[in-house]
Motif scaffolding. Structure first.
Motif, short mmCIF file in Angstrom:
data_model
loop_
_atom_site.label_atom_id
_atom_site.label_comp_id
_atom_site.label_asym_id
_atom_site.label_seq_id
_atom_site.Cartn_x
_atom_site.Cartn_y
_atom_site.Cartn_z
N SER A 17 3.90 12.08 7.36
CA SER A 17 4.48 10.90 6.72
C SER A 17 5.91 11.16 6.27
O SER A 17 6.27 12.28 5.90
CB SER A 17 3.64 10.47 5.51
OG SER A 17 2.36 10.04 5.91
N TYR A 21 6.54 8.83 1.21
CA TYR A 21 5.14 9.28 1.33
C TYR A 21 5.04 10.73 1.83
O TYR A 21 3.94 11.17 2.16
CB TYR A 21 4.38 8.35 2.28
CG TYR A 21 4.55 6.90 1.93
CD1 TYR A 21 3.93 6.37 0.80
CD2 TYR A 21 5.37 6.08 2.68
CE1 TYR A 21 4.10 5.05 0.45
CE2 TYR A 21 5.56 4.74 2.34
CZ TYR A 21 4.92 4.24 1.22
OH TYR A 21 5.10 2.92 0.88
N ASP A 28 -4.36 4.87 2.73
CA ASP A 28 -4.02 3.85 3.73
C ASP A 28 -3.68 2.50 3.11
O ASP A 28 -3.62 1.49 3.81
CB ASP A 28 -5.16 3.70 4.74
CG ASP A 28 -6.45 3.18 4.11
OD1 ASP A 28 -6.48 2.99 2.88
OD2 ASP A 28 -7.42 2.97 4.86
N HIS A 29 -3.44 2.49 1.79
CA HIS A 29 -3.22 1.23 1.08
C HIS A 29 -1.91 1.22 0.30
O HIS A 29 -1.72 0.37 -0.57
CB HIS A 29 -4.38 1.01 0.10
CG HIS A 29 -4.47 2.06 -0.95
ND1 HIS A 29 -4.79 3.37 -0.66
CD2 HIS A 29 -4.27 2.01 -2.29
CE1 HIS A 29 -4.79 4.08 -1.78
NE2 HIS A 29 -4.47 3.28 -2.77
N VAL A 30 -0.99 2.14 0.62
CA VAL A 30 0.20 2.31 -0.20
C VAL A 30 1.49 1.92 0.52
O VAL A 30 2.57 2.10 -0.01
CB VAL A 30 0.30 3.76 -0.73
CG1 VAL A 30 -0.84 4.05 -1.67
CG2 VAL A 30 0.34 4.76 0.42
N GLY A 31 1.37 1.39 1.75
CA GLY A 31 2.55 0.96 2.48
C GLY A 31 3.04 1.93 3.52
O GLY A 31 4.05 1.67 4.20
N ASP A 32 2.37 3.05 3.70
CA ASP A 32 2.75 4.04 4.71
C ASP A 32 2.39 3.54 6.11
O ASP A 32 1.53 2.65 6.27
CB ASP A 32 2.03 5.36 4.41
CG ASP A 32 2.59 6.55 5.17
OD1 ASP A 32 3.62 6.40 5.87
OD2 ASP A 32 2.00 7.64 5.06
N ASP A 33 3.03 4.11 7.11
CA ASP A 33 2.73 3.81 8.50
C ASP A 33 1.27 4.15 8.78
O ASP A 33 0.87 5.31 8.63
CB ASP A 33 3.66 4.63 9.40
CG ASP A 33 3.41 4.41 10.88
OD1 ASP A 33 2.50 3.64 11.24
OD2 ASP A 33 4.13 5.04 11.69
N ASN A 221 6.24 6.00 -7.94
CA ASN A 221 5.85 4.77 -7.24
C ASN A 221 7.05 4.09 -6.56
O ASN A 221 8.06 3.84 -7.21
CB ASN A 221 5.20 3.82 -8.24
CG ASN A 221 4.69 2.55 -7.59
OD1 ASN A 221 4.12 2.58 -6.52
ND2 ASN A 221 4.92 1.42 -8.25
N PRO A 222 6.93 3.78 -5.22
CA PRO A 222 5.76 4.01 -4.34
C PRO A 222 5.67 5.46 -3.89
O PRO A 222 6.68 6.15 -3.74
CB PRO A 222 6.03 3.09 -3.15
CG PRO A 222 7.53 3.08 -3.06
CD PRO A 222 8.02 3.11 -4.49
#
Length: 236
Positions: A17, A21, A28-33, A221-222
Motif C-alpha cells: 500500500s 496507508y 478494506d474500509h479505509v479508502g485504500d486501493d 487519519n486517514p
C-alpha cells in the motif's frame, strides 16, 4: 487433545500500500486501493502458513455482535468471532481499538474480538467469553492477549464519556499524560475478564499512537489498519 495456540499481530511494514496507508494495510474500509489490500491479505495468509480461504475477516461496526464460524471469508456486521475449527485464523483489524485474542487450548475453542470504546462498554468481550463457553470452553482454561491499542495516556475523552464508560466497564477511567480525562480500555477489559474468572491475561504494552511502526487513527487519519490473528494447530 490439546492445541497449540498461535497469535500474530502485524505492523505497518511489509506490504504494497502507498501513503497514507503505507505499507501493510489490512483494512478494506479505509479508502485504500482494494487490489493493494487484497495483495497484503494474501501476503499475510502466506506468511502464517495458511491459505487465503483459512482466514476469517469481519466487517466491523462497533457492535456487541458475535458470530460462530467454521470456514474462511468475511462476516458482515460483527465484531467478534468464535470457532472450534483448527487452522482457521480469526482476524481483527484495528488502528487504536483493542484486539482481544482468546483461547482455550484444552477444549479447542478460540475467539477474536474488536473492542472499541462502544463495543467494550456494551460487553462484547464478556459476550465472546460466554459464546466460547457455549462451544465447550472452560473459563478457567481461557488465556487472553490484549493487543496493541491506544494507551490511557493518549486517549483523551470528555469527562461525561469517561464516566459513562467507567460505569459500564469499571477500571477504564484514567488521566491522560496531560492530566485530562482519559480511557484505558485494556485496563477495563482486563478487569472485566478477571471478574469473570479469567486469570491468564497478557497485555501487549505498545501504544498505537506512540509507536510509529503501528497504524493509529487518532494520530494519522486517514490511515491503514493492523491485523491481529489467532488460530489453533493440532498438537503433534
Amino acid at each position: 487433545m490439546t492445541f497449540r495456540i498461535r497469535r500474530v499481530t502485524t505492523t505497518r511494514a511489509g506490504g504494497v500500500s502507498t501513503p497514507p496507508y503505507a505499507t501493510f494495510n489490512l483494512g478494506d474500509h479505509v479508502g485504500d486501493d482494494p487490489a493493494a489490500v487484497s495483495a497484503n491479505r494474501h501476503r499475510l495468509a502466506e506468511a502464517v502458513g495458511l491459505g487465503d480461504d483459512r482466514l476469517v475477516w469481519m466487517n466491523q461496526v462497533h457492535s456487541a455482535n458475535i458470530a460462530v464460524v467454521d470456514h474462511g471469508g468475511t462476516v458482515d456486521e460483527t465484531d467478534g468471532l468464535v470457532t472450534t475449527v483448527p487452522r482457521l485464523a480469526l482476524a481483527v483489524v484495528t488502528a487504536d481499538c483493542v484486539p482481544v485474542l482468546m483461547a482455550d487450548a484444552r477444549a479447542g475453542v478460540i475467539a477474536a474480538v474488536h473492542a472499541g470504546r462502544v463495543g467494550a462498554a456494551a460487553g462484547i468481550v464478556a459476550r465472546a467469553l460466554e459464546t466460547m463457553v457455549d462451544a465447550g470452553a472452560d473459563v478457567a482454561d481461557v488465556s487472553v492477549l490484549l493487543g496493541p491499542a491506544v494507551s490511557g495516556r493518549n486517549y483523551e475523552v470528555p469527562e461525561p464519556m469517561a464516566a459513562e464508560v467507567e460505569q459500564a466497564l469499571p477500571g477504564s477511567r484514567t488521566r491522560t499524560g496531560r492530566g485530562t480525562p482519559g480511557l484505558d480500555l485494556r485496563a477495563g477489559i482486563a478487569n472485566q475478564l478477571r471478574g469473570l474468572g479469567v486469570r491468564a491475561i497478557d497485555v501487549d504494552p505498545r501504544c498505537t499512537v506512540e509507536d510509529r511502526n503501528l497504524f493509529s487513527h487518532r494520530r494519522d487519519n486517514p490511515t491503514g489498519r493492523l491485523a491481529s490473528l489467532i488460530w489453533m494447530e493440532p498438537a503433534s
